[in-house]
Design an enzyme around this catalytic site. Structure first.
Site, PDB file in Angstrom:
ATOM      1  N   TRP A   1       8.143  12.552  30.395  1.00 48.72           N
ATOM      2  CA  TRP A   1       8.304  13.989  30.067  1.00 48.72           C
ATOM      3  C   TRP A   1       9.255  14.571  30.222  1.00 48.72           C
ATOM      4  O   TRP A   1       9.998  15.538  29.526  1.00 48.72           O
ATOM      5  CB  TRP A   1       7.006  14.840  30.621  1.00 48.72           C
TER       6      TRP A   1
ATOM      7  N   LYS B   1       3.147   5.171  24.233  1.00 54.75           N
ATOM      8  CA  LYS B   1       2.478   6.418  24.831  1.00 54.75           C
ATOM      9  C   LYS B   1       3.461   7.381  25.433  1.00 54.75           C
ATOM     10  O   LYS B   1       3.857   6.980  26.552  1.00 54.75           O
ATOM     11  CB  LYS B   1       1.320   5.932  25.802  1.00 54.75           C
ATOM     12  N   PRO B   2       3.679   8.269  24.897  1.00 57.80           N
ATOM     13  CA  PRO B   2       4.468   9.513  25.471  1.00 57.80           C
ATOM     14  C   PRO B   2       3.767  10.370  26.233  1.00 57.80           C
ATOM     15  O   PRO B   2       2.456  10.384  26.307  1.00 57.80           O
ATOM     16  CB  PRO B   2       4.995  10.206  24.519  1.00 57.80           C
TER      17      PRO B   2
ATOM     18  N   GLU C   1      11.962   1.449  35.030  1.00 53.96           N
ATOM     19  CA  GLU C   1      12.957   2.493  35.490  1.00 53.96           C
ATOM     20  C   GLU C   1      11.846   3.337  36.138  1.00 53.96           C
ATOM     21  O   GLU C   1      11.184   4.174  35.692  1.00 53.96           O
ATOM     22  CB  GLU C   1      13.740   2.943  34.320  1.00 53.96           C
TER      23      GLU C   1
ATOM     24  N   CYS D   1      16.118  11.376  36.527  1.00 50.46           N
ATOM     25  CA  CYS D   1      15.966  10.112  37.318  1.00 50.46           C
ATOM     26  C   CYS D   1      17.317   9.867  38.095  1.00 50.46           C
ATOM     27  O   CYS D   1      17.350   9.327  38.944  1.00 50.46           O
ATOM     28  CB  CYS D   1      15.397   8.957  36.523  1.00 50.46           C
TER      29      CYS D   1
ATOM     30  N   GLU E   1      11.705  11.437  46.874  1.00 48.81           N
ATOM     31  CA  GLU E   1      12.307  12.034  45.731  1.00 48.81           C
ATOM     32  C   GLU E   1      11.525  13.583  45.439  1.00 48.81           C
ATOM     33  O   GLU E   1      10.226  13.534  45.354  1.00 48.81           O
ATOM     34  CB  GLU E   1      11.927  11.325  44.360  1.00 48.81           C
TER      35      GLU E   1
END
Length: 531
Positions: free
Chosen positions: A171, A195-196, A268, A302, A400
Protein backbone atom coordinates in the site's frame (compact mmCIF):
# COMPACT_ATOMS: atom_id res chain seq x y z
CA UNK A 1 -1.66 25.86 5.39
CA UNK A 2 -1.32 23.85 8.61
CA UNK A 3 2.18 23.21 9.91
CA UNK A 4 3.53 21.36 12.90
CA UNK A 5 3.71 24.72 14.70
CA UNK A 6 0.04 25.51 14.19
CA UNK A 7 -2.25 25.88 17.16
CA UNK A 8 -4.12 22.63 17.76
CA UNK A 9 -7.60 22.93 16.35
CA UNK A 10 -9.95 20.73 14.42
CA UNK A 11 -9.21 20.86 10.71
CA UNK A 12 -11.64 19.37 8.23
CA UNK A 13 -9.90 17.06 5.80
CA UNK A 14 -9.81 18.17 2.17
CA UNK A 15 -12.67 17.21 -0.10
CA UNK A 16 -11.97 14.63 -2.78
CA UNK A 17 -10.73 16.16 -6.05
CA UNK A 18 -13.22 16.54 -8.88
CA UNK A 19 -11.39 13.82 -10.85
CA UNK A 20 -12.48 11.16 -8.37
CA UNK A 21 -16.07 10.64 -9.44
CA UNK A 22 -18.48 7.80 -8.71
CA UNK A 23 -18.19 6.86 -12.38
CA UNK A 24 -14.41 6.50 -12.12
CA UNK A 25 -14.60 4.50 -8.90
CA UNK A 26 -17.23 2.21 -10.39
CA UNK A 27 -15.23 1.67 -13.57
CA UNK A 28 -12.08 0.76 -11.66
CA UNK A 29 -13.95 -1.54 -9.28
CA UNK A 30 -15.40 -3.38 -12.29
CA UNK A 31 -11.87 -4.34 -13.36
CA UNK A 32 -11.37 -6.60 -10.34
CA UNK A 33 -11.38 -10.30 -11.20
CA UNK A 34 -14.37 -11.35 -9.11
CA UNK A 35 -17.65 -13.10 -9.75
CA UNK A 36 -20.86 -11.07 -10.21
CA UNK A 37 -22.46 -10.34 -6.89
CA UNK A 38 -19.19 -10.80 -5.00
CA UNK A 39 -18.85 -9.61 -1.43
CA UNK A 40 -17.60 -6.03 -1.27
CA UNK A 41 -15.17 -4.19 0.97
CA UNK A 42 -14.92 -0.46 1.56
CA UNK A 43 -11.70 1.53 1.70
CA UNK A 44 -11.32 4.81 3.57
CA UNK A 45 -9.55 8.07 2.78
CA UNK A 46 -6.63 8.62 5.22
CA UNK A 47 -6.98 12.42 5.17
CA UNK A 48 -10.52 12.24 6.55
CA UNK A 49 -11.29 8.69 7.64
CA UNK A 50 -14.40 8.79 5.43
CA UNK A 51 -15.41 5.95 3.08
CA UNK A 52 -13.69 6.15 -0.29
CA UNK A 53 -14.54 3.20 -2.53
CA UNK A 54 -16.36 -0.12 -2.53
CA UNK A 55 -14.44 -2.97 -4.16
CA UNK A 56 -15.47 -6.55 -4.93
CA UNK A 57 -13.59 -9.25 -3.02
CA UNK A 58 -12.11 -12.11 -5.02
CA UNK A 59 -12.40 -15.71 -3.86
CA UNK A 60 -9.91 -18.56 -4.40
CA UNK A 61 -12.11 -19.71 -7.28
CA UNK A 62 -11.85 -16.24 -8.82
CA UNK A 63 -8.07 -16.47 -8.56
CA UNK A 64 -8.07 -19.89 -10.24
CA UNK A 65 -10.22 -18.53 -13.07
CA UNK A 66 -7.97 -15.49 -13.50
CA UNK A 67 -4.94 -17.75 -13.87
CA UNK A 68 -6.76 -19.96 -16.35
CA UNK A 69 -7.54 -16.93 -18.52
CA UNK A 70 -4.02 -15.62 -18.05
CA UNK A 71 -2.47 -18.89 -19.28
CA UNK A 72 -4.44 -18.72 -22.49
CA UNK A 73 -3.60 -15.06 -23.01
CA UNK A 74 0.07 -15.56 -22.16
CA UNK A 75 0.66 -17.89 -25.09
CA UNK A 76 -0.42 -15.20 -27.52
CA UNK A 77 1.46 -12.49 -25.63
CA UNK A 78 4.69 -14.52 -25.63
CA UNK A 79 4.33 -14.89 -29.40
CA UNK A 80 3.94 -11.11 -29.78
CA UNK A 81 7.21 -9.64 -31.15
CA UNK A 82 9.23 -7.73 -28.59
CA UNK A 83 9.07 -4.63 -30.79
CA UNK A 84 5.26 -4.67 -30.48
CA UNK A 85 5.45 -5.08 -26.71
CA UNK A 86 7.87 -2.13 -26.76
CA UNK A 87 5.39 0.00 -28.67
CA UNK A 88 2.65 -0.74 -26.13
CA UNK A 89 4.89 0.04 -23.17
CA UNK A 90 6.08 3.34 -24.65
CA UNK A 91 2.46 4.28 -25.28
CA UNK A 92 1.75 3.50 -21.62
CA UNK A 93 4.72 5.69 -20.65
CA UNK A 94 3.16 8.61 -22.53
CA UNK A 95 -0.30 8.05 -21.05
CA UNK A 96 0.99 7.94 -17.46
CA UNK A 97 2.78 11.25 -17.90
CA UNK A 98 -0.09 12.90 -19.78
CA UNK A 99 -2.69 11.86 -17.21
CA UNK A 100 -0.55 12.16 -14.12
CA UNK A 101 -3.03 14.40 -12.28
CA UNK A 102 -5.62 11.61 -12.30
CA UNK A 103 -3.30 9.15 -10.61
CA UNK A 104 -1.83 11.76 -8.27
CA UNK A 105 -5.34 12.43 -6.98
CA UNK A 106 -6.00 8.69 -6.57
CA UNK A 107 -2.72 8.07 -4.75
CA UNK A 108 -3.31 10.91 -2.35
CA UNK A 109 -6.93 9.94 -1.75
CA UNK A 110 -6.22 6.33 -0.82
CA UNK A 111 -2.65 6.54 0.57
CA UNK A 112 -2.56 9.97 2.24
CA UNK A 113 0.88 10.98 1.00
CA UNK A 114 1.70 14.45 -0.26
CA UNK A 115 1.47 15.34 -3.93
CA UNK A 116 5.24 15.83 -4.02
CA UNK A 117 5.79 12.25 -2.90
CA UNK A 118 3.10 10.90 -5.19
CA UNK A 119 4.67 12.66 -8.18
CA UNK A 120 7.92 10.74 -7.64
CA UNK A 121 5.98 7.53 -8.32
CA UNK A 122 4.87 8.92 -11.67
CA UNK A 123 8.49 9.77 -12.47
CA UNK A 124 9.55 6.28 -11.40
CA UNK A 125 7.07 4.53 -13.69
CA UNK A 126 8.02 6.76 -16.60
CA UNK A 127 11.70 5.91 -16.19
CA UNK A 128 11.17 2.17 -15.61
CA UNK A 129 8.73 1.81 -18.52
CA UNK A 130 11.07 3.54 -20.92
CA UNK A 131 14.04 1.52 -19.69
CA UNK A 132 12.47 -1.91 -20.18
CA UNK A 133 10.78 -0.92 -23.43
CA UNK A 134 14.17 -0.01 -24.87
CA UNK A 135 16.37 -2.71 -23.31
CA UNK A 136 14.14 -5.81 -23.28
CA UNK A 137 15.15 -6.92 -26.77
CA UNK A 138 18.82 -6.91 -25.74
CA UNK A 139 18.09 -8.92 -22.61
CA UNK A 140 15.73 -11.41 -24.24
CA UNK A 141 17.38 -12.19 -27.58
CA UNK A 142 19.11 -15.60 -27.98
CA UNK A 143 22.75 -15.55 -26.84
CA UNK A 144 25.55 -17.48 -28.53
CA UNK A 145 27.63 -19.24 -25.90
CA UNK A 146 31.04 -20.90 -26.09
CA UNK A 147 30.56 -24.53 -27.05
CA UNK A 148 32.08 -27.57 -25.39
CA UNK A 149 34.38 -28.30 -28.35
CA UNK A 150 35.59 -25.24 -30.30
CA UNK A 151 34.16 -25.10 -33.82
CA UNK A 152 32.28 -28.38 -33.33
CA UNK A 153 29.70 -27.40 -30.68
CA UNK A 154 27.21 -24.65 -31.50
CA UNK A 155 25.63 -23.54 -28.20
CA UNK A 156 22.78 -21.05 -27.85
CA UNK A 157 21.02 -19.77 -24.74
CA UNK A 158 17.32 -19.12 -25.30
CA UNK A 159 15.26 -17.03 -22.90
CA UNK A 160 11.65 -18.10 -22.41
CA UNK A 161 9.05 -16.41 -20.19
CA UNK A 162 8.19 -18.14 -16.93
CA UNK A 163 4.46 -18.19 -17.75
CA UNK A 164 2.10 -16.48 -15.31
CA UNK A 165 3.70 -14.38 -12.57
CA UNK A 166 2.03 -13.50 -9.29
CA UNK A 167 2.78 -9.95 -8.12
CA UNK A 168 1.79 -9.00 -4.58
CA UNK A 169 2.23 -5.25 -4.11
CA UNK A 170 1.97 -3.09 -0.96
CA UNK A 171 0.00 0.00 0.00
CA UNK A 172 2.85 2.42 0.61
CA UNK A 173 3.90 3.01 -3.02
CA UNK A 174 0.75 1.99 -4.88
CA UNK A 175 1.85 3.02 -8.39
CA UNK A 176 5.57 2.22 -8.26
CA UNK A 177 5.18 -1.16 -6.63
CA UNK A 178 2.12 -2.13 -8.63
CA UNK A 179 3.54 -1.29 -12.04
CA UNK A 180 7.35 -1.37 -12.04
CA UNK A 181 7.68 -5.10 -11.31
CA UNK A 182 4.74 -5.87 -13.56
CA UNK A 183 6.02 -4.09 -16.68
CA UNK A 184 9.30 -6.03 -16.50
CA UNK A 185 7.42 -9.33 -16.24
CA UNK A 186 5.16 -8.35 -19.15
CA UNK A 187 8.06 -7.28 -21.37
CA UNK A 188 9.62 -10.71 -20.74
CA UNK A 189 6.50 -12.28 -22.28
CA UNK A 190 4.72 -13.33 -19.10
CA UNK A 191 1.16 -12.75 -17.99
CA UNK A 192 0.56 -11.30 -14.52
CA UNK A 193 -2.08 -11.93 -11.87
CA UNK A 194 -1.65 -9.28 -9.20
CA UNK A 195 -2.94 -8.75 -5.69
CA UNK A 196 -2.47 -5.14 -4.66
CA UNK A 197 -3.15 -4.14 -1.09
CA UNK A 198 -6.88 -3.42 -0.87
CA UNK A 199 -6.36 0.02 0.71
CA UNK A 200 -4.57 1.33 -2.40
CA UNK A 201 -6.05 -0.92 -5.07
CA UNK A 202 -7.57 1.98 -7.03
CA UNK A 203 -4.14 3.21 -8.14
CA UNK A 204 -3.11 -0.28 -9.23
CA UNK A 205 -6.37 -0.74 -11.14
CA UNK A 206 -5.90 2.64 -12.82
CA UNK A 207 -2.44 1.59 -13.95
CA UNK A 208 -3.70 -1.70 -15.35
CA UNK A 209 -6.54 0.08 -17.14
CA UNK A 210 -4.09 2.52 -18.71
CA UNK A 211 -1.81 -0.24 -19.99
CA UNK A 212 -4.81 -1.96 -21.53
CA UNK A 213 -5.69 1.34 -23.18
CA UNK A 214 -2.14 1.40 -24.54
CA UNK A 215 -2.77 -1.94 -26.25
CA UNK A 216 -2.11 -4.72 -23.72
CA UNK A 217 -4.51 -7.64 -24.28
CA UNK A 218 -7.05 -7.70 -21.47
CA UNK A 219 -6.30 -11.04 -19.79
CA UNK A 220 -2.51 -10.62 -19.84
CA UNK A 221 -2.65 -8.48 -16.67
CA UNK A 222 -5.42 -9.18 -14.17
CA UNK A 223 -6.07 -8.01 -10.65
CA UNK A 224 -7.63 -9.77 -7.67
CA UNK A 225 -8.60 -8.21 -4.35
CA UNK A 226 -8.67 -9.92 -0.98
CA UNK A 227 -6.83 -10.82 2.18
CA UNK A 228 -3.75 -12.98 1.91
CA UNK A 229 -5.29 -15.41 4.40
CA UNK A 230 -8.13 -15.99 1.92
CA UNK A 231 -6.57 -15.95 -1.55
CA UNK A 232 -2.83 -16.15 -0.84
CA UNK A 233 -2.81 -19.92 -1.18
CA UNK A 234 -4.46 -19.80 -4.61
CA UNK A 235 -2.03 -17.12 -5.76
CA UNK A 236 0.95 -19.24 -4.72
CA UNK A 237 -0.42 -22.55 -5.97
CA UNK A 238 -1.06 -21.17 -9.47
CA UNK A 239 2.09 -19.06 -9.85
CA UNK A 240 5.04 -19.85 -12.07
CA UNK A 241 6.98 -17.14 -10.20
CA UNK A 242 6.25 -14.99 -7.15
CA UNK A 243 7.11 -11.29 -6.80
CA UNK A 244 6.34 -9.98 -3.31
CA UNK A 245 6.95 -6.65 -1.60
CA UNK A 246 6.04 -6.45 2.06
CA UNK A 247 7.03 -7.52 5.55
CA UNK A 248 9.89 -9.85 6.38
CA UNK A 249 7.59 -12.13 8.36
CA UNK A 250 5.27 -12.67 5.39
CA UNK A 251 8.23 -12.94 3.05
CA UNK A 252 9.58 -15.89 5.02
CA UNK A 253 6.29 -17.75 4.57
CA UNK A 254 6.24 -17.00 0.86
CA UNK A 255 9.84 -18.16 0.45
CA UNK A 256 8.98 -21.42 2.20
CA UNK A 257 5.91 -21.97 0.02
CA UNK A 258 7.87 -21.15 -3.14
CA UNK A 259 10.52 -23.65 -2.06
CA UNK A 260 7.86 -26.28 -1.56
CA UNK A 261 6.61 -25.69 -5.11
CA UNK A 262 10.14 -25.31 -6.55
CA UNK A 263 9.33 -21.98 -8.17
CA UNK A 264 11.37 -18.80 -8.04
CA UNK A 265 10.56 -15.84 -5.82
CA UNK A 266 11.79 -12.27 -5.51
CA UNK A 267 11.13 -10.64 -2.16
CA UNK A 268 11.67 -7.04 -1.13
CA UNK A 269 11.10 -6.97 2.59
CA UNK A 270 11.68 -4.77 5.63
CA UNK A 271 14.57 -2.54 6.58
CA UNK A 272 16.09 -0.49 9.38
CA UNK A 273 18.11 1.76 7.13
CA UNK A 274 21.10 3.77 8.40
CA UNK A 275 22.54 7.12 7.40
CA UNK A 276 26.16 7.91 8.25
CA UNK A 277 27.33 11.51 8.40
CA UNK A 278 31.14 11.48 8.15
CA UNK A 279 33.23 14.05 10.00
CA UNK A 280 34.05 15.98 6.80
CA UNK A 281 30.41 16.31 5.70
CA UNK A 282 28.76 19.63 4.90
CA UNK A 283 26.42 19.95 7.88
CA UNK A 284 23.70 21.95 6.13
CA UNK A 285 23.60 19.60 3.15
CA UNK A 286 23.62 16.54 5.39
CA UNK A 287 20.78 17.96 7.51
CA UNK A 288 18.72 18.65 4.40
CA UNK A 289 19.59 15.15 3.19
CA UNK A 290 18.43 13.68 6.48
CA UNK A 291 15.02 15.35 6.12
CA UNK A 292 14.74 13.91 2.61
CA UNK A 293 15.86 10.51 3.87
CA UNK A 294 13.57 10.18 6.89
CA UNK A 295 10.21 11.81 6.20
CA UNK A 296 9.00 11.24 2.60
CA UNK A 297 5.62 9.51 2.39
CA UNK A 298 5.42 10.07 6.17
CA UNK A 299 8.29 7.61 6.57
CA UNK A 300 6.26 4.80 4.98
CA UNK A 301 9.00 3.94 2.52
CA UNK A 302 11.04 0.75 2.54
CA UNK A 303 14.27 2.64 1.76
CA UNK A 304 13.79 5.58 4.15
CA UNK A 305 16.25 6.14 7.01
CA UNK A 306 15.35 5.31 10.62
CA UNK A 307 18.88 5.29 12.16
CA UNK A 308 21.21 8.28 11.86
CA UNK A 309 24.89 8.19 12.91
CA UNK A 310 26.81 11.43 13.49
CA UNK A 311 30.39 11.91 14.71
CA UNK A 312 30.65 13.20 18.27
CA UNK A 313 32.47 16.30 17.00
CA UNK A 314 29.50 17.32 14.80
CA UNK A 315 26.65 16.20 17.04
CA UNK A 316 25.43 19.54 18.35
CA UNK A 317 25.77 21.44 15.07
CA UNK A 318 24.16 18.69 13.02
CA UNK A 319 21.26 18.16 15.41
CA UNK A 320 20.56 21.91 15.53
CA UNK A 321 20.43 22.07 11.72
CA UNK A 322 18.37 18.88 11.40
CA UNK A 323 15.85 19.86 14.07
CA UNK A 324 15.42 23.35 12.61
CA UNK A 325 14.70 21.97 9.14
CA UNK A 326 12.29 19.37 10.52
CA UNK A 327 10.31 21.96 12.47
CA UNK A 328 9.85 23.96 9.27
CA UNK A 329 8.07 21.12 7.49
CA UNK A 330 4.43 21.67 6.64
CA UNK A 331 2.28 18.70 7.65
CA UNK A 332 -1.27 18.30 6.46
CA UNK A 333 -3.62 17.14 3.74
CA UNK A 334 -3.93 19.02 0.47
CA UNK A 335 -4.38 17.98 -3.16
CA UNK A 336 -1.64 20.34 -4.29
CA UNK A 337 2.10 20.74 -3.76
CA UNK A 338 1.89 22.84 -0.59
CA UNK A 339 2.55 20.13 1.99
CA UNK A 340 5.87 18.51 2.92
CA UNK A 341 4.56 15.62 5.05
CA UNK A 342 1.23 13.89 4.62
CA UNK A 343 -0.80 11.36 6.53
CA UNK A 344 -0.06 7.82 7.57
CA UNK A 345 -2.20 5.38 5.61
CA UNK A 346 -3.89 3.11 8.13
CA UNK A 347 -4.90 3.18 11.80
CA UNK A 348 -2.63 0.19 12.37
CA UNK A 349 0.36 2.13 11.11
CA UNK A 350 -0.45 5.13 13.30
CA UNK A 351 -0.72 2.78 16.27
CA UNK A 352 2.69 1.29 15.52
CA UNK A 353 4.35 4.69 15.21
CA UNK A 354 2.71 5.97 18.38
CA UNK A 355 3.59 2.84 20.34
CA UNK A 356 7.23 2.96 19.22
CA UNK A 357 7.62 6.61 20.20
CA UNK A 358 5.81 6.22 23.53
CA UNK A 359 7.86 3.14 24.41
CA UNK A 360 11.11 4.97 23.66
CA UNK A 361 10.13 8.04 25.67
CA UNK A 362 8.99 5.92 28.62
CA UNK A 363 12.41 4.23 28.64
CA UNK A 364 14.40 7.47 28.54
CA UNK A 365 14.58 8.69 24.94
CA UNK A 366 14.62 12.44 24.36
CA UNK A 367 12.26 14.02 21.81
CA UNK A 368 13.99 16.79 19.85
CA UNK A 369 11.18 17.39 17.34
CA UNK A 370 7.65 16.11 16.89
CA UNK A 371 6.74 13.13 18.98
CA UNK A 372 2.94 13.08 18.79
CA UNK A 373 -0.03 12.35 16.57
CA UNK A 374 -1.95 15.28 15.13
CA UNK A 375 -5.66 14.42 15.17
CA UNK A 376 -6.42 18.12 14.68
CA UNK A 377 -5.12 17.73 11.10
CA UNK A 378 -6.84 14.43 10.38
CA UNK A 379 -7.25 10.99 11.93
CA UNK A 380 -3.89 9.52 10.86
CA UNK A 381 -1.34 12.35 10.96
CA UNK A 382 1.82 12.12 13.05
CA UNK A 383 4.53 14.74 13.42
CA UNK A 384 7.99 14.12 11.95
CA UNK A 385 9.90 12.96 15.00
CA UNK A 386 13.58 13.06 15.99
CA UNK A 387 14.78 11.11 19.03
CA UNK A 388 18.09 10.82 20.84
CA UNK A 389 19.24 8.69 23.79
CA UNK A 390 17.70 5.63 22.12
CA UNK A 391 18.92 2.38 23.67
CA UNK A 392 18.70 -1.29 22.64
CA UNK A 393 15.85 -2.03 25.07
CA UNK A 394 13.55 0.30 23.10
CA UNK A 395 11.43 -1.30 20.39
CA UNK A 396 12.33 1.24 17.70
CA UNK A 397 16.07 0.79 18.28
CA UNK A 398 16.18 -2.34 16.11
CA UNK A 399 12.65 -2.86 14.78
CA UNK A 400 11.28 -1.13 11.71
CA UNK A 401 8.81 1.64 12.60
CA UNK A 402 7.77 2.52 9.04
CA UNK A 403 6.77 6.02 9.97
CA UNK A 404 8.19 9.56 10.29
CA UNK A 405 10.55 8.69 13.16
CA UNK A 406 14.36 8.65 13.29
CA UNK A 407 16.84 8.11 16.11
CA UNK A 408 20.16 10.00 16.15
CA UNK A 409 23.29 8.31 17.53
CA UNK A 410 26.95 9.34 17.80
CA UNK A 411 30.15 7.49 16.96
CA UNK A 412 33.90 7.99 17.46
CA UNK A 413 35.46 6.98 14.12
CA UNK A 414 34.62 5.49 10.73
CA UNK A 415 35.13 1.91 11.90
CA UNK A 416 32.56 2.34 14.66
CA UNK A 417 30.12 4.07 12.30
CA UNK A 418 30.31 1.19 9.83
CA UNK A 419 29.95 -1.36 12.62
CA UNK A 420 26.88 0.42 14.01
CA UNK A 421 25.30 0.72 10.56
CA UNK A 422 25.81 -3.01 10.00
CA UNK A 423 24.51 -4.04 13.44
CA UNK A 424 21.17 -5.21 12.05
CA UNK A 425 19.82 -8.34 10.34
CA UNK A 426 18.42 -6.07 7.61
CA UNK A 427 20.28 -4.70 4.60
CA UNK A 428 18.09 -2.77 2.20
CA UNK A 429 19.33 0.80 1.79
CA UNK A 430 21.85 3.19 3.35
CA UNK A 431 23.11 6.74 2.96
CA UNK A 432 26.63 8.17 3.48
CA UNK A 433 27.52 11.87 3.55
CA UNK A 434 31.01 13.29 2.95
CA UNK A 435 32.70 16.17 1.13
CA UNK A 436 35.00 13.56 -0.41
CA UNK A 437 33.30 11.38 -2.99
CA UNK A 438 36.12 8.83 -2.82
CA UNK A 439 35.85 8.54 0.96
CA UNK A 440 32.07 8.34 0.83
CA UNK A 441 32.19 5.56 -1.77
CA UNK A 442 34.81 3.65 0.23
CA UNK A 443 32.61 3.70 3.33
CA UNK A 444 29.53 2.85 1.26
CA UNK A 445 31.22 -0.29 -0.09
CA UNK A 446 31.57 -1.60 3.46
CA UNK A 447 27.93 -1.06 4.46
CA UNK A 448 25.82 -4.22 4.34
CA UNK A 449 22.97 -3.02 2.14
CA UNK A 450 21.72 -3.72 -1.36
CA UNK A 451 21.87 -0.01 -2.26
CA UNK A 452 23.99 2.72 -0.72
CA UNK A 453 23.72 6.38 -1.71
CA UNK A 454 26.55 8.87 -1.30
CA UNK A 455 25.36 12.43 -0.60
CA UNK A 456 21.79 11.37 -1.36
CA UNK A 457 19.04 9.70 0.61
CA UNK A 458 17.75 6.94 -1.67
CA UNK A 459 16.69 8.48 -4.99
CA UNK A 460 20.12 8.17 -6.65
CA UNK A 461 20.21 4.39 -6.35
CA UNK A 462 16.45 3.96 -6.82
CA UNK A 463 16.46 6.08 -9.97
CA UNK A 464 19.49 4.31 -11.45
CA UNK A 465 17.23 1.73 -13.04
CA UNK A 466 20.04 0.17 -15.08
CA UNK A 467 21.47 -1.10 -11.75
CA UNK A 468 19.89 -3.74 -9.48
CA UNK A 469 17.89 -2.72 -6.42
CA UNK A 470 17.04 -5.03 -3.55
CA UNK A 471 17.94 -6.23 -0.08
CA UNK A 472 20.49 -8.34 1.75
CA UNK A 473 19.81 -10.44 4.83
CA UNK A 474 16.33 -10.05 6.28
CA UNK A 475 15.55 -7.40 3.66
CA UNK A 476 14.87 -10.00 1.02
CA UNK A 477 15.91 -12.03 -2.00
CA UNK A 478 16.31 -11.05 -5.64
CA UNK A 479 16.47 -7.66 -7.30
CA UNK A 480 14.31 -5.30 -9.30
CA UNK A 481 15.67 -2.95 -12.00
CA UNK A 482 18.47 -3.58 -14.45
CA UNK A 483 19.13 -6.93 -16.10
CA UNK A 484 18.19 -8.75 -12.88
CA UNK A 485 14.77 -7.11 -12.87
CA UNK A 486 13.73 -8.74 -16.15
CA UNK A 487 15.87 -11.87 -16.30
CA UNK A 488 14.33 -13.19 -13.06
CA UNK A 489 11.13 -13.58 -15.09
CA UNK A 490 12.68 -15.82 -17.76
CA UNK A 491 13.63 -19.48 -17.99
CA UNK A 492 17.02 -19.90 -19.69
CA UNK A 493 17.32 -22.87 -22.00
CA UNK A 494 20.56 -24.17 -23.51
CA UNK A 495 20.42 -25.69 -26.99
CA UNK A 496 23.73 -27.33 -27.94
CA UNK A 497 24.17 -28.69 -31.46
CA UNK A 498 27.13 -31.07 -31.78
CA UNK A 499 28.61 -31.38 -35.27
CA UNK A 500 30.99 -33.92 -36.88
CA UNK A 501 32.61 -35.30 -33.71
CA UNK A 502 31.52 -35.55 -30.12
CA UNK A 503 33.09 -36.85 -26.95
CA UNK A 504 33.04 -40.55 -27.86
CA UNK A 505 35.98 -42.08 -29.77
CA UNK A 506 35.60 -42.12 -33.56
CA UNK A 507 35.79 -45.49 -35.32
CA UNK A 508 39.28 -47.01 -35.26
CA UNK A 509 40.55 -45.11 -32.20
CA UNK A 510 40.73 -46.90 -28.87
CA UNK A 511 39.26 -45.30 -25.76
CA UNK A 512 42.73 -44.98 -24.24
CA UNK A 513 44.14 -43.20 -27.28
CA UNK A 514 41.08 -40.98 -27.43
CA UNK A 515 41.51 -40.05 -23.76
CA UNK A 516 45.13 -39.08 -24.46
CA UNK A 517 44.10 -36.92 -27.42
CA UNK A 518 41.37 -35.16 -25.44
CA UNK A 519 43.77 -34.56 -22.54
CA UNK A 520 46.26 -32.96 -24.91
CA UNK A 521 43.52 -30.78 -26.43
CA UNK A 522 42.41 -29.54 -22.99
CA UNK A 523 46.01 -28.67 -22.07
CA UNK A 524 46.45 -26.81 -25.35
CA UNK A 525 43.30 -24.75 -24.78
CA UNK A 526 44.65 -23.67 -21.37
CA UNK A 527 48.04 -22.81 -22.88
CA UNK A 528 46.53 -20.54 -25.54
CA UNK A 529 44.35 -18.73 -22.98
CA UNK A 530 40.98 -20.19 -23.99
CA UNK A 531 38.14 -19.84 -21.51
Amino acid sequence: MATIHAESKAVRGPDLPATITPALLGRLAALVAAAPGAERTTTTAPYTGLPLAGLPVSTPDDVDEAFARARVAQRGWAATPVRERKRILLRYHDLVLARRNEVLDLMQAENGKTRRDAFLEVVDIGIVSRYYARTAEKYLRPKRRRGAIPLLTRTTELRHPKGVVTVVSPWNYPLSMAASDTVAALMAGNAVVQKPDTQTALTALWSMDLLREAGLPEDVWQMVIGRGSSIGGALMDNADYMMFTGSTATGRHIAADAGRRLIGASLELGGKNPMIVLDDADIDKAAAGAVAACFPSAGQLCVSVERLYVPESLRDDFIAAFVARTRELAIGGAYDYSMDVGSLTTPAQLATVTDHVNDAVAKGATVLAGGRPRPDLGPLFHEPTILTDVTPDMTLHSHETFGPVVSVHTYRDDEEAIALANATPYGLNASVWSRSGARGRAVAARVHAGTVNVNEAFAAAWGSVDAPMGGMGDSGLGRRHGADGILKYIEPQTVAHQRLQGFTPPPGISPETWATLLTGSIKLLKAIGAR
